[in-house]
Design an enzyme around this catalytic site. Sequence first.
Site, short mmCIF file in Angstrom:
data_model
loop_
_atom_site.label_atom_id
_atom_site.label_comp_id
_atom_site.label_asym_id
_atom_site.label_seq_id
_atom_site.Cartn_x
_atom_site.Cartn_y
_atom_site.Cartn_z
N GLN A 1 -4.70 -25.09 -30.95
CA GLN A 1 -5.58 -25.32 -32.10
C GLN A 1 -6.64 -26.36 -31.75
O GLN A 1 -6.32 -27.44 -31.25
CB GLN A 1 -4.74 -25.75 -33.31
N ASP B 1 -6.66 -16.15 -28.47
CA ASP B 1 -7.90 -16.61 -29.10
C ASP B 1 -9.13 -16.01 -28.43
O ASP B 1 -10.24 -16.11 -28.95
CB ASP B 1 -8.00 -18.15 -29.00
N LYS C 1 -0.70 -19.69 -39.72
CA LYS C 1 -0.53 -18.77 -38.58
C LYS C 1 0.95 -18.54 -38.30
O LYS C 1 1.40 -17.40 -38.11
CB LYS C 1 -1.23 -19.34 -37.34
N1 GUN Z 1 -10.05 -24.20 -34.78
C1 GUN Z 1 -10.85 -23.64 -35.71
N2 GUN Z 1 -10.81 -22.29 -35.60
C2 GUN Z 1 -9.99 -22.02 -34.57
C3 GUN Z 1 -9.53 -20.80 -33.97
O1 GUN Z 1 -9.90 -19.69 -34.34
N3 GUN Z 1 -8.66 -20.95 -32.94
C4 GUN Z 1 -8.24 -22.15 -32.51
N4 GUN Z 1 -7.40 -22.18 -31.49
N5 GUN Z 1 -8.65 -23.29 -33.03
C5 GUN Z 1 -9.51 -23.21 -34.06
#
Ligand code: GUN
Length: 305
Positions: free
Chosen positions: A96, A119, A52
């Site tokens: 995350q 998100d 990311k």
């Molecule tokens: N953990 C697994 N997928 C995601 C996601 O799309 N966003 C976040 N913040 N954590 C995750």
Amino acid sequence: MPRVLDGATIAAAIKQEVTEEVRALAAQGIRPGLAAVLVGHVPASEIYVRSKVQTCAELGLFSELITPPDTVTTEEMLDIVAALNDRDDIDGILIQLPLPKQVDTKALLDAVSPSKDVDGFHPVNAGRLQAGRPALAPCTPAGVIEILKRSNLPISGQHAVVVGRSDIVGKPVAMLLLHQNATVTICHSKTRDLGAVTREADILVAAIGRPGFIEPEMVKAGATLIDVGINRLTTREEFDRFFAGDAKREAAFAKRGSTIVGDVHPKAFERAGAYTPVPGGVGPLTIAMLMSNTVRAAKMRRGLD
Ligand code: GUN
């Protein structure tokens, strides 16, 4: 032969569009910024977050990585989020998941300013999404819609069946499909005669988190299969259940000691009209949509969207 929906190509097109938007904003003195909070050392989370942050750099966004230790408390995390909410150079906040068990995940997600919730996990954004108001939608569900639209697959009037009702994928993808005028059915572990329902699907979205759960006889011939699952197979027995006789997979499994399968059994793809492979289908869209959401958040916060 079914059509393979190549997520990497679609994600690249979206990232190109985001890059152009970032350039246009730069001309106005604006640089969208993403803060990623990565707690501890969960290997999968470290890989995702690194990717990311790297994508931000590629597209010209500002990014900052915050890495609290896995002993962090809810209060300390709330302080981190409060500081990020207040910063003008941060447009998107990504925490995350999963978080260590001593941290109150819900309290934390609720503390993120909805305007910076890239998100789309905050209840305000979930509510706005379901009310049909402008909202930051969760990245993976938004990516599913992009795959269908950019592949010119019809949504309006189609029967879309979503298997899985999570807050992160199942519920929001159902809502997005509904907004595109699909007839939507949501199934889950208590659904009676699941196969009878999934066999009605023109578009079948599998988001259950169980390897190869959607078997061939659960699929209508010619349906579009969207596989959101990412399940790691590490034993020979599991491998053989899905990939026995597949030379390419065999080589990869021998080299790495594991391979990935989605929520759709590989044999079920053969019945499809079109499908997203795993890996390389929905996965690449998640980061592309995160970038898109961050730019959108930057614009919305300044009244430009
Ligand atoms: N953990 C697994 N997928 C995601 C996601 O799309 N966003 C976040 N913040 N954590 C995750």
